[in-house]
Design a protein around this motif. Structure first.
Motif, short mmCIF file in Angstrom:
data_model
loop_
_atom_site.label_atom_id
_atom_site.label_comp_id
_atom_site.label_asym_id
_atom_site.label_seq_id
_atom_site.Cartn_x
_atom_site.Cartn_y
_atom_site.Cartn_z
N TYR A 68 34.58 37.99 42.29
CA TYR A 68 35.60 39.02 42.08
C TYR A 68 36.99 38.39 42.03
O TYR A 68 37.79 38.68 41.14
CB TYR A 68 35.55 40.08 43.18
CG TYR A 68 36.73 41.03 43.10
CD1 TYR A 68 36.78 42.01 42.12
CD2 TYR A 68 37.80 40.89 43.97
CE1 TYR A 68 37.88 42.85 42.02
CE2 TYR A 68 38.90 41.73 43.88
CZ TYR A 68 38.93 42.70 42.90
OH TYR A 68 40.03 43.51 42.80
N LEU A 69 37.29 37.53 42.99
CA LEU A 69 38.61 36.88 43.00
C LEU A 69 38.82 36.02 41.76
O LEU A 69 39.93 35.94 41.23
CB LEU A 69 38.77 36.03 44.27
CG LEU A 69 38.94 36.82 45.56
CD1 LEU A 69 38.92 35.88 46.77
CD2 LEU A 69 40.21 37.65 45.55
N GLN A 70 37.76 35.39 41.28
CA GLN A 70 37.89 34.59 40.07
C GLN A 70 38.18 35.47 38.85
O GLN A 70 38.74 34.98 37.87
CB GLN A 70 36.63 33.76 39.83
CG GLN A 70 36.50 32.60 40.78
CD GLN A 70 35.26 31.77 40.52
OE1 GLN A 70 34.35 32.19 39.81
NE2 GLN A 70 35.22 30.58 41.10
N SER A 71 37.82 36.72 38.90
CA SER A 71 38.04 37.61 37.76
C SER A 71 39.47 38.14 37.71
O SER A 71 39.88 38.71 36.70
CB SER A 71 37.07 38.79 37.80
OG SER A 71 37.43 39.69 38.83
N THR A 72 40.23 37.95 38.76
CA THR A 72 41.61 38.47 38.80
C THR A 72 42.56 37.50 38.12
O THR A 72 42.30 36.30 38.02
CB THR A 72 42.07 38.70 40.26
OG1 THR A 72 42.14 37.44 40.93
CG2 THR A 72 41.13 39.64 40.99
N ASP A 73 43.68 38.03 37.66
CA ASP A 73 44.71 37.18 37.04
C ASP A 73 45.37 36.27 38.07
O ASP A 73 45.91 35.22 37.73
CB ASP A 73 45.78 38.05 36.38
CG ASP A 73 45.25 38.77 35.16
OD1 ASP A 73 44.27 38.28 34.56
OD2 ASP A 73 45.80 39.83 34.81
N PHE A 74 45.31 36.65 39.33
CA PHE A 74 45.93 35.88 40.40
C PHE A 74 45.36 34.46 40.48
O PHE A 74 46.07 33.51 40.71
CB PHE A 74 45.73 36.62 41.73
CG PHE A 74 46.17 35.85 42.94
CD1 PHE A 74 47.52 35.68 43.20
CD2 PHE A 74 45.25 35.30 43.81
CE1 PHE A 74 47.94 34.97 44.30
CE2 PHE A 74 45.66 34.59 44.92
CZ PHE A 74 47.02 34.42 45.16
N THR A 78 37.39 32.43 35.65
CA THR A 78 36.51 33.39 35.01
C THR A 78 35.31 33.66 35.91
O THR A 78 34.65 32.72 36.36
CB THR A 78 36.02 32.85 33.66
OG1 THR A 78 37.15 32.50 32.87
CG2 THR A 78 35.19 33.88 32.93
N ALA A 79 35.05 34.94 36.14
CA ALA A 79 33.87 35.32 36.92
C ALA A 79 32.63 35.21 36.06
O ALA A 79 32.70 35.31 34.83
CB ALA A 79 34.04 36.74 37.44
#
Length: 105
Positions: A68-74, A78-79
């Motif tokens: 999930y964190l990898q999917s954020t722009d922050f 890439t998730a």
């Protein structure tokens, strides 16, 4: 040791990565398997009275959290569902290995 491993894996998983084409069995998946194998092994050895179901569930939630964190722009990564499946494979392999080396009493 367990906390150090969690911090290290989280740090590595959330660092900006190189843009590469995902592969089903690339080294990235092997790294996920190895990381979660290690986490599951340390968890079962450190807290043997906690059930495999709870251990596996908590580690799976941790893996989902990383994706999930990898999917954020922050984070700028890439998730991947394939990464999560590799996490689950690592957990399962650790449980199998522990079953083989530590049979039921």
């Amino acid at each position: 040791m367990f906390l150090t491993t969690i911090v290290l894996i989280t740090d590595l998983a959330l660092q900006p990565g190189f843009a590469t084409h995902p592969t089903m069995l690339g080294s990235d998946k092997l790294e996920h398997i190895a990381a979660f194998f290690t986490l599951a092994l340390l968890t079962r050895l450190g807290w043997p009275t906690i059930s495999r179901l709870i251990t596996g569930s908590l580690l799976a939630i941790y893996g989902l959290g990383i994706e999930y964190l990898q999917s954020t722009d922050f984070v700028g990564r890439t998730a991947s569902w394939a990464d999560f499946v590799a996490d689950l494979v690592g957990i399962a392999l650790a449980f199998v290995v522990l079953r083989l080396i530590r049979p039921r009493r």
